[in-house]
Design a protein around this motif. Structure first.
Motif, PDB file in Angstrom:
ATOM      1  N   UNK A   2       0.820  -1.186   0.000  1.00  0.00           N
ATOM      2  CA  UNK A   2       0.000   0.000   0.000  1.00  0.00           C
ATOM      3  C   UNK A   2       0.859   1.243   0.000  1.00  0.00           C
ATOM      4  N   UNK A   3       0.188   2.382   0.099  1.00  0.00           N
ATOM      5  CA  UNK A   3       0.895   3.661   0.119  1.00  0.00           C
ATOM      6  C   UNK A   3       1.926   3.685   1.246  1.00  0.00           C
ATOM      7  N   UNK A   4       1.658   2.965   2.326  1.00  0.00           N
ATOM      8  CA  UNK A   4       2.608   2.932   3.441  1.00  0.00           C
ATOM      9  C   UNK A   4       3.940   2.285   3.062  1.00  0.00           C
ATOM     10  N   UNK A   5       3.953   1.493   1.985  1.00  0.00           N
ATOM     11  CA  UNK A   5       5.196   0.855   1.515  1.00  0.00           C
ATOM     12  C   UNK A   5       6.005   1.783   0.613  1.00  0.00           C
ATOM     13  N   UNK A   6       5.393   2.870   0.131  1.00  0.00           N
ATOM     14  CA  UNK A   6       6.105   3.873  -0.645  1.00  0.00           C
ATOM     15  C   UNK A   6       6.971   4.654   0.332  1.00  0.00           C
ATOM     16  N   UNK A  56       3.626  -5.902 -10.569  1.00  0.00           N
ATOM     17  CA  UNK A  56       4.745  -6.403  -9.771  1.00  0.00           C
ATOM     18  C   UNK A  56       5.979  -5.519  -9.815  1.00  0.00           C
ATOM     19  N   UNK A  57       6.136  -4.731 -10.862  1.00  0.00           N
ATOM     20  CA  UNK A  57       7.344  -3.941 -11.050  1.00  0.00           C
ATOM     21  C   UNK A  57       7.572  -2.987  -9.888  1.00  0.00           C
ATOM     22  N   UNK A  58       8.813  -2.910  -9.418  1.00  0.00           N
ATOM     23  CA  UNK A  58       9.222  -1.947  -8.403  1.00  0.00           C
ATOM     24  C   UNK A  58      10.047  -0.867  -9.097  1.00  0.00           C
ATOM     25  N   UNK A  59       9.938   0.368  -8.599  1.00  0.00           N
ATOM     26  CA  UNK A  59      10.669   1.473  -9.200  1.00  0.00           C
ATOM     27  C   UNK A  59      11.242   2.390  -8.131  1.00  0.00           C
ATOM     28  N   UNK A  60      12.305   3.091  -8.524  1.00  0.00           N
ATOM     29  CA  UNK A  60      12.858   4.164  -7.733  1.00  0.00           C
ATOM     30  C   UNK A  60      12.885   5.388  -8.634  1.00  0.00           C
ATOM     31  N   UNK A  61      12.224   6.470  -8.213  1.00  0.00           N
ATOM     32  CA  UNK A  61      12.176   7.719  -8.972  1.00  0.00           C
ATOM     33  C   UNK A  61      13.080   8.734  -8.292  1.00  0.00           C
ATOM     34  N   UNK A  62      13.898   9.414  -9.093  1.00  0.00           N
ATOM     35  CA  UNK A  62      14.832  10.410  -8.573  1.00  0.00           C
ATOM     36  C   UNK A  62      14.705  11.684  -9.399  1.00  0.00           C
ATOM     37  N   UNK A  63      14.592  12.826  -8.730  1.00  0.00           N
ATOM     38  CA  UNK A  63      14.622  14.123  -9.417  1.00  0.00           C
ATOM     39  C   UNK A  63      16.092  14.472  -9.614  1.00  0.00           C
ATOM     40  N   UNK A  91      10.837   5.162  -3.551  1.00  0.00           N
ATOM     41  CA  UNK A  91      10.591   3.751  -3.830  1.00  0.00           C
ATOM     42  C   UNK A  91       9.087   3.536  -3.994  1.00  0.00           C
ATOM     43  N   UNK A  92       8.705   2.907  -5.122  1.00  0.00           N
ATOM     44  CA  UNK A  92       7.300   2.585  -5.387  1.00  0.00           C
ATOM     45  C   UNK A  92       7.196   1.095  -5.698  1.00  0.00           C
ATOM     46  N   UNK A  93       6.539   0.320  -4.828  1.00  0.00           N
ATOM     47  CA  UNK A  93       6.361  -1.112  -5.090  1.00  0.00           C
ATOM     48  C   UNK A  93       5.218  -1.332  -6.095  1.00  0.00           C
ATOM     49  N   UNK A  94       4.950  -2.580  -6.406  1.00  0.00           N
ATOM     50  CA  UNK A  94       3.840  -2.911  -7.291  1.00  0.00           C
ATOM     51  C   UNK A  94       2.499  -2.542  -6.677  1.00  0.00           C
ATOM     52  N   UNK A  95       1.488  -2.464  -7.526  1.00  0.00           N
ATOM     53  CA  UNK A  95       0.097  -2.162  -7.165  1.00  0.00           C
ATOM     54  C   UNK A  95      -0.068  -0.793  -6.497  1.00  0.00           C
ATOM     55  N   UNK A  96       0.697   0.170  -7.000  1.00  0.00           N
ATOM     56  CA  UNK A  96       0.542   1.562  -6.588  1.00  0.00           C
ATOM     57  C   UNK A  96       0.327   2.395  -7.849  1.00  0.00           C
ATOM     58  N   UNK A  97      -0.803   3.065  -7.935  1.00  0.00           N
ATOM     59  CA  UNK A  97      -1.065   3.995  -9.031  1.00  0.00           C
ATOM     60  C   UNK A  97      -0.201   5.223  -8.791  1.00  0.00           C
ATOM     61  N   UNK A  98       0.454   5.732  -9.864  1.00  0.00           N
ATOM     62  CA  UNK A  98       1.285   6.903  -9.696  1.00  0.00           C
ATOM     63  C   UNK A  98       1.049   7.877 -10.824  1.00  0.00           C
ATOM     64  N   UNK A  99       1.118   9.164 -10.449  1.00  0.00           N
ATOM     65  CA  UNK A  99       1.047  10.257 -11.413  1.00  0.00           C
ATOM     66  C   UNK A  99       2.138  11.248 -11.049  1.00  0.00           C
TER      67      UNK A  99
END
Length: 144
Positions: A2-6, A56-63, A91-99
């Protein structure tokens, strides 16, 4: 999940009067091994990017340059995170909608992904994502 895992991850920052250096080592600084790297740049002001979730994909976003906001949504709660430091990754795990929105001028978003591109791992329709997040339909991979 969930969002708590972000979460924001502080990356090592090596100070030097000639310029700082940060490093990301697979399996050491982030909770996944990355197989793909891509980046967003020249994003016109007022534009929203992403607008999807991965199963399932995990991502790391960096500015890497400039700043932008990331809205994350697990189907139950939402959060907005402002990224503007090149030594922090989101860090964004799977099953998180992101914009991604509110890009500053000359901003660059670097993304490290846990796997190669696979269109079947994407939810691109928000209503379908919400139904899957609430367990009302199987996810794209056919798992409940």
């Amino acid at each position: 999940m969930g969002v708590d895992k972000v979460k924001l991850i502080e990356l090592p920052k090596i100070h030097d009067p000639r310029g700082n250096l940060s490093v990301i080592e697979t399996g050491n600084h982030i909770p996944f091994d990355f197989k793909r790297i891509f980046y967003l740049y020249d994003v016109p002001g007022g534009t929203t990017r992403a607008g999807h979730a991965n199963v399932k994909l995990e991502q790391l976003l960096i500015a890497m340059s400039g700043s932008f906001d990331v809205i994350v949504d697990d189907g139950f709660k939402k959060a907005k995170i402002h990224l503007n430091r090149s030594y922090q990754g989101l860090y964004i795990p799977g099953m998180i909608w992101r914009e991604l929105e509110n890009f500053s001028s000359a901003s660059v978003c670097l993304v490290l992904a846990s796997d190669f591109y696979d269109e079947t791992d994407y939810y691109r329709d928000y209503d379908e994502f919400i139904q899957a997040a609430h367990g009302k339909v199987p996810d794209i991979k056919g798992e409940a």
